[in-house]
Write a protein that holds these residues in place. Structure first.
Motif, PDB file in Angstrom:
ATOM      1  N   ASP A   1      -9.290 -20.516   1.089  1.00  0.00           N
ATOM      2  CA  ASP A   1      -9.872 -19.371   0.391  1.00  0.00           C
ATOM      3  C   ASP A   1      -9.160 -18.067   0.750  1.00  0.00           C
ATOM      4  O   ASP A   1      -8.923 -17.224  -0.105  1.00  0.00           O
ATOM      5  CB  ASP A   1     -11.364 -19.248   0.724  1.00  0.00           C
ATOM      6  N   ASP A   2      -8.834 -17.887   2.036  1.00  0.00           N
ATOM      7  CA  ASP A   2      -8.177 -16.660   2.506  1.00  0.00           C
ATOM      8  C   ASP A   2      -6.676 -16.893   2.629  1.00  0.00           C
ATOM      9  O   ASP A   2      -6.241 -17.891   3.216  1.00  0.00           O
ATOM     10  CB  ASP A   2      -8.738 -16.239   3.862  1.00  0.00           C
ATOM     11  N   TYR A   3      -5.888 -15.976   2.090  1.00  0.00           N
ATOM     12  CA  TYR A   3      -4.428 -16.063   2.127  1.00  0.00           C
ATOM     13  C   TYR A   3      -3.851 -14.820   2.792  1.00  0.00           C
ATOM     14  O   TYR A   3      -4.445 -13.736   2.744  1.00  0.00           O
ATOM     15  CB  TYR A   3      -3.875 -16.183   0.709  1.00  0.00           C
TER      16      TYR A   3
ATOM     17  N   PRO B   1      -7.556 -13.696  -2.449  1.00  0.00           N
ATOM     18  CA  PRO B   1      -8.360 -14.813  -1.932  1.00  0.00           C
ATOM     19  C   PRO B   1      -9.151 -15.520  -3.026  1.00  0.00           C
ATOM     20  O   PRO B   1      -9.305 -15.019  -4.141  1.00  0.00           O
ATOM     21  CB  PRO B   1      -9.292 -14.127  -0.933  1.00  0.00           C
TER      22      PRO B   1
ATOM     23  N   ASP C   1      -8.096 -22.471   5.575  1.00  0.00           N
ATOM     24  CA  ASP C   1      -7.551 -21.115   5.638  1.00  0.00           C
ATOM     25  C   ASP C   1      -6.325 -21.023   6.548  1.00  0.00           C
ATOM     26  O   ASP C   1      -5.315 -21.661   6.273  1.00  0.00           O
ATOM     27  CB  ASP C   1      -8.653 -20.155   6.051  1.00  0.00           C
TER      28      ASP C   1
ATOM     29  N   TYR D   1      -1.328 -21.245   3.185  1.00  0.00           N
ATOM     30  CA  TYR D   1      -1.918 -19.995   3.669  1.00  0.00           C
ATOM     31  C   TYR D   1      -0.874 -18.898   3.852  1.00  0.00           C
ATOM     32  O   TYR D   1      -1.100 -17.742   3.496  1.00  0.00           O
ATOM     33  CB  TYR D   1      -2.639 -20.268   4.988  1.00  0.00           C
TER      34      TYR D   1
END
Length: 608
Positions: free
Chosen positions: A13-15, A20, A53, A110
């Motif tokens: 979800d978080d990059y 995101p 993530d 990521y």
């Protein structure tokens, strides 16, 4: 099921460098739960490794694939489940033949898009899948991401939600950052030879959408999810009895279209028989009914239409019988499934037949149907049973001077055997083959010649395409190399599905995913197992030649081409077929929004 199921679940979800997402972690958590329930019920071991993530860097993802899935044994199952951004990047000139748009589809780790860190390209993923499948175990890849390239993560106007598409990476990989992974070099592609040079590795891939579509996120029961992952979970937890991959794909497609528009889940297999293999491998199971029904927009829809051989309602009433998913022909459930009834749950009739789907009105037993479920549908056709006898179809759709392949069955004895030997299952198999061979659309307005096919020698020299194509094996060799491409010369944009109808009554789709959209000037090559455009035309030992029919369907709307696929009869395949062709129709002039046509060629491979 296998002895050990090894699963690598990746949810990002978080990059570091791109927008995101919100539902990818929820997807892999649900996926693990589904896998655990199925593994425990079957008494097998489940070994899960999850990367979330910041854990899912490019280097860590490759290392986990090699260490965890690379040790999959011949009795095991490997599962790779990815939820995150998908994207594209510029393709090196050396592989332009495999990428008509000159772009490579990618998964986005990521830390991608930071200095020196590239996406995971589809060619690299193929190598990793080859590593997992190389020892003979069953391998499944689930990809819930976009493959649409230049799309950015946006919010749709009609409903809150996002799409899993990162902007295309405009960088070109330097020579030192090739598409051959150091940890997997030498594998040669997604289907390397099996142990001891045996059969090629086998895999199944379920993906969220076509390469030109977006994979969407939506709130599902109050939790943000990937629409495809949620639909897949619904299919795996809501059906009676064992599920084949064909069943899963249809149920997941119905669930996806119930939530969003313009997202078509895709199913690819390395062997045609794996379409009807149970989820996570195991013994082959024959699909009992060729179609599936579900509710969409308040009406019952059948996932087959005119291009699949269903007759128009004007020729008479076509009845439908509905059975639970998991029940074989006649309504008797598979081993281990409940036995609610020996007959169908409900019956109906076709009320409208379009190119790739049909409307059904339930006439009896509607109260026994759950609108949240999909059902398997057995179709009784006007005039004869599903599959039909050889011949008898309308001879429509002019093919512009090309040979009518319907005459092939009267060729030299042994070329296209048709004896069912008193076996009803074999007779139905042969009937389906002839039904597909004879299928035409006499009322088409799509003219001939806009989509064309070329069969070439390896040096690019074209072979004559006057109805019958001859490919000669070199002296001392029982196979001949060839290059085959399909080109839309004028447009409009059309959906093309190409098949090889083998002389042992197999039906083999020849384009990835079963079919492809081609616009004016675009072309698609038939590729071998390593992604190269040279394919082998093979004559089996003991035969002087192999005679196959190349059939192309062209449509203004997309349809399920995998539904037509079937394995060859007999223990020995007539040829190691990895070819394609056929050409057809289309025109920049006015064409109906619901139209299709077909053409075919005979291709003969001659032994020396």
């Amino acid at each position: 099921m296998a002895g050990t199921v090894r699963a690598l679940l990746v949810g990002i979800d978080d990059y570091l460098a791109i927008t995101p997402l919100a539902g990818c972690g929820n997807d892999v958590a649900a996926a693990e739960q589904v896998l655990r329930v199925r593994a425990e019920s079957a008494g097998v071991t489940l070994e899960v490794r999850t990367l979330r993530d910041a854990e899912a860097t490019r280097e860590a993802l490759i290392a986990a694939f090699v260490e965890h899935l690379g040790s999959t044994g011949p009795d095991d199952v490997a599962v790779f489940w990815y939820s995150g951004h998908g994207s594209q990047e510029q393709a090196p000139e050396s592989i332009w033949h495999a990428e008509p748009d000159r772009l490579i589809e990618t998964l986005v780790p990521y830390d991608a898009r930071t200095p020196g860190v590239f996406d995971l390209a589809d060619k690299e993923l193929a190598q990793l899948l080859g590593l997992a499948a190389g020892r003979g175990g069953h391998t499944l890849a689930v990809l819930d991401c976009c493959h649409s390239g230049g799309g950015t993560r946006t919010i749709d106007d009609d409903v809150t939600g996002g799409v899993r598409a990162a902007p295309a990476d405009e960088r070109i990989r330097p020579p030192g950052a090739s598409l051959s992974l150091p940890a997997t070099r030498g594998l040669g592609g997604a289907r390397p030879p099996g142990p001891g040079g045996g059969p090629a590795a086998r895999w199944v891939a379920l993906s969220a959408c076509r390469s030109d579509q977006k994979a969407k996120e939506r709130p599902v029961r109050g939790v943000t999810r990937g629409v495809f992952s949620a639909g897949l979970e619904r299919a795996l937890t809501g059906a009676i009895g064992p599920l084949s991959y064909r069943d899963i794909h249809r149920m997941c497609t119905a669930a996806t279209l119930d939530l969003v528009a313009d997202q078509s889940p895709q199913l690819e297999v390395s062997e045609p028989g794996d379409l009807d293999r149970p989820f996570l491998g195991g013994a082959a199971v024959l699909a009992a009914h060729p179609f599936t029904m579900s509710i969409r927009d308040g009406r019952w829809l059948l996932d087959g239409g005119a291009v699949h051989g269903l007759p128009d309602v004007s020729v008479g009433s076509t009845e439908i019988a509905l059975f639970p998913i998991g029940a074989p022909q006649g309504g008797v459930p598979q081993a281990g499934a409940p036995t609610p009834s020996a007959g169908p749950l409900a019956r109906g009739v076709l009320t409208q037949v379009r190119v790739g789907e049909s409307d059904v009105r339930i006439t009896d037993g509607e109260g026994a149907l759950d609108p949240a479920r999909s059902y398997r549908a057995s179709v009784g056709r006007a005039g004869h049973a599903p599959g039909g006898p050889a011949g008898g179809a309308a001879n429509g759709g002019a093919v512009g001077g090309r040979a009518n392949a319907g005459s092939v069955g009267s060729g030299p004895a042994g070329d296209l055997p048709g004896d069912a030997g008193g076996d009803p299952g074999r007779a139905a198999h042969i009937g389906r083959w002839h039904d597909l061979l004879d299928r035409r659309n006499p009322g088409t307005t799509i003219p001939v010649g806009t989509v064309d096919v070329a069969v070439e020698q390896p040096d690019g020299t074209p072979l004559p395409m006057d109805g019958t194509v001859e490919v000669r094996c070199p002296p001392g060799q029982r196979w001949a190399p060839a290059r085959i491409r399909v080109v839309n010369r004028l447009g409009p944009r059309l959906f093309c599905a190409l098949f090889a109808l083998t002389q042992d009554h197999g039906v083999v789709p020849l384009l990835p995913g079963g079919g492809a959209w081609l616009g004016a000037g675009e072309e698609a090559w038939v590729l071998d197992a390593t992604g190269e455009p040279t394919v082998r035309m093979t004559v089996a030992p003991g035969r002087s030649r192999a005679v196959d029919v190349l059939k192309l369907f062209v449509s203004t709307v997309e349809f399920d081409a995998q539904q037509m696929q079937q394995a060859e009869l007999g223990a020995d395949a007539s040829r190691g077929l990895t070819l394609d062709p056929a050409a057809l129709v289309a025109d920049a002039a006015a064409v109906s929004a619901q139209d299709w046509t077909a053409a075919e060629w005979v291709i003969t491979t001659l032994a020396p």
